[in-house]
Design an enzyme around this catalytic site. Structure first.
Site, PDB file in Angstrom:
ATOM      1  CB  CYS A 115      -3.263  86.972 -54.129  1.00 11.22           C
ATOM      2  SG  CYS A 115      -3.333  87.100 -55.937  1.00 11.22           S
ATOM      3  CG  HIS A 221      -7.551  85.343 -53.827  1.00 11.95           C
ATOM      4  ND1 HIS A 221      -7.475  86.432 -52.980  1.00 11.95           N
ATOM      5  CD2 HIS A 221      -6.958  85.723 -54.984  1.00 11.95           C
ATOM      6  CE1 HIS A 221      -6.876  87.438 -53.612  1.00 11.95           C
ATOM      7  NE2 HIS A 221      -6.552  87.035 -54.821  1.00 11.95           N
ATOM      8  CD  GLU A 223      -9.268  85.603 -50.071  1.00 11.79           C
ATOM      9  OE1 GLU A 223      -8.357  84.775 -49.884  1.00 11.79           O
ATOM     10  OE2 GLU A 223      -9.251  86.436 -51.005  1.00 11.79           O
TER      11      GLU A 223
END
Ligand code: MN
Length: 245
Positions: A115, A221, A223
Site C-alpha cells: 500500500c 493489503h 495481510e
C-alpha cells in the site's frame, strides 16, 4: 534446520492517549502474523535510526517489509504540497523508508512493499503519485474503502501480468479480487519499475523491480486477506522463501 529468515518490518510513530498523550512506535499485528505464518521471523525496525544504522541493520535481516500508512510528502515527488487531501505525512518516516528501499535494491535484499509501501517504493526510485486518486485521476473507480468496510472487503478486481513474479507467487495470472484501502496511487511509474497488476481503471496496483531476487509492491493489503483470499498467503510465502526460508 536452517534458521527462519529475519524479516525487518518498518514502523510508524503515533501519538496515543494514555493518562496523557504519549508517542509510540509500532506496526499493525496483521503484518507480523502474516510474516510468521509464512515462516519468517519478524523484527521491527524502529524510527529514529540514522542511515548508517539502517544500513547496518539491513545487513543482518534477510528481507524488508514496508507496511501501509499515511501519505508520502508530496515534496518528495514534485507533487502539490498544498493539496488538501494529503494526510498523516511523516517526513522522518519517509526518509527512513527511502533509505530502506535504497539498501534493499542495492543490496539485493528481498523487499515486499504494501500500500503506502508500494507508493513510497515508486517515489524512492523517481516516480510520482496522484495526491488523491478520486479527485485527480481521470476515470478513477473508487479505491478509498476506509471506514464503513471491513479491511478484508474485496473492493475491486486486479488483472495480473502473466509473465511476472507476482503471478508466479500467487500461482495466478488472471484476475483476482483485492481490498482497496488507499486514496493515493501511482501517477508516473519510476524508471526501472515494471507494472504487473492493474485495477479496471488502469491504476497500477502492483510493481516489480527486475533483475532483483524479489522486490515487489502491491497497492492492496494482502495481510488482511489471508482468510478470504488464501492465495495471499502464497505471496508472503514467496517473499519469505526469497529471504531464505
Ligand atoms: Mn485499489
Amino acid at each position: 534446520m536452517s534458521p527462519r529468515p529475519l524479516i525487518g518490518c518498518a514502523t510508524y510513530q503515533k501519538r496515543i492517549q494514555q493518562r496523557e498523550p504519549i508517542e509510540i512506535i509500532g506496526l499493525m499485528p496483521t503484518y507480523i502474523q502474516a510474516v510468521r505464518a509464512a515462516g519468517g521471523l519478524p523484527v521491527l525496525i524502529p524510527l529514529g535510526l540514522d542511515e548508517q544504522e539502517l544500513g547496518a541493520l539491513l545487513q543482518r535481516v534477510d528481507g524488508v517489509l514496508l507496511p501501509g500508512g499515511g501519505d508520502v510528502a508530496p515534496a518528495a515527488y514534485g507533487g502539490d504540497e498544498q493539496a488538501t487531501t494529503i494526510r498523516d505525512v511523516d517526513t522522518r518516516r519517509d526518509e527512513a523508508e527511502f533509505a530502506l528501499v535504497r539498501h534493499a535494491v542495492d543490496g539485493e535484499k528481498p523487499l515486499l512493499a504494501i500500500c503506502r509501501g508500494l507508493q513510497l517504493f515508486n517515489v524512492a526510485l523517481g516516480g510520482s503519485l496522484w495526491e488523491d486518486v478520486a479527485e485527480s485521476m481521470p476515470g478513477a473507480i473508487p479505491h478509498d474503502f476506509f471506514g464503513q468496510y471491513q479491511r478484508d472487503y474485496l473492493a475491486h478486481p486486479v488483472t495480473i501480468a502473466g509473465d511476472s513474479r507476482l503471478a508466479e507467487a500467487l500461482q495466478s495470472n488472471g484476475t483476482i479480487g483485492v481490498n482497496s484501502l488507499h486514496h493515493q496511487g501511482i501517477r508516473r511509474l519510476a524508471p526501472g519499475l515494471v507494472p504487473v497488476a492493474w485495477a479496471p481503471d488502469g491504476l497500477v496496483e502492483a510493481v516489480e523491480y527486475p533483475d532483483h531476487p524479489f522486490a515487489l509492491g502491491v497497492q492492496w493489503h494482502p495481510e488482511n486477506l489471508l482468510q478470504v483470499e488464501p492465495q495471499m498467503r502464497l505471496l508472503f510465502r514467496a517473499f519469505v522463501q526469497a529471504a531464505g526460508g
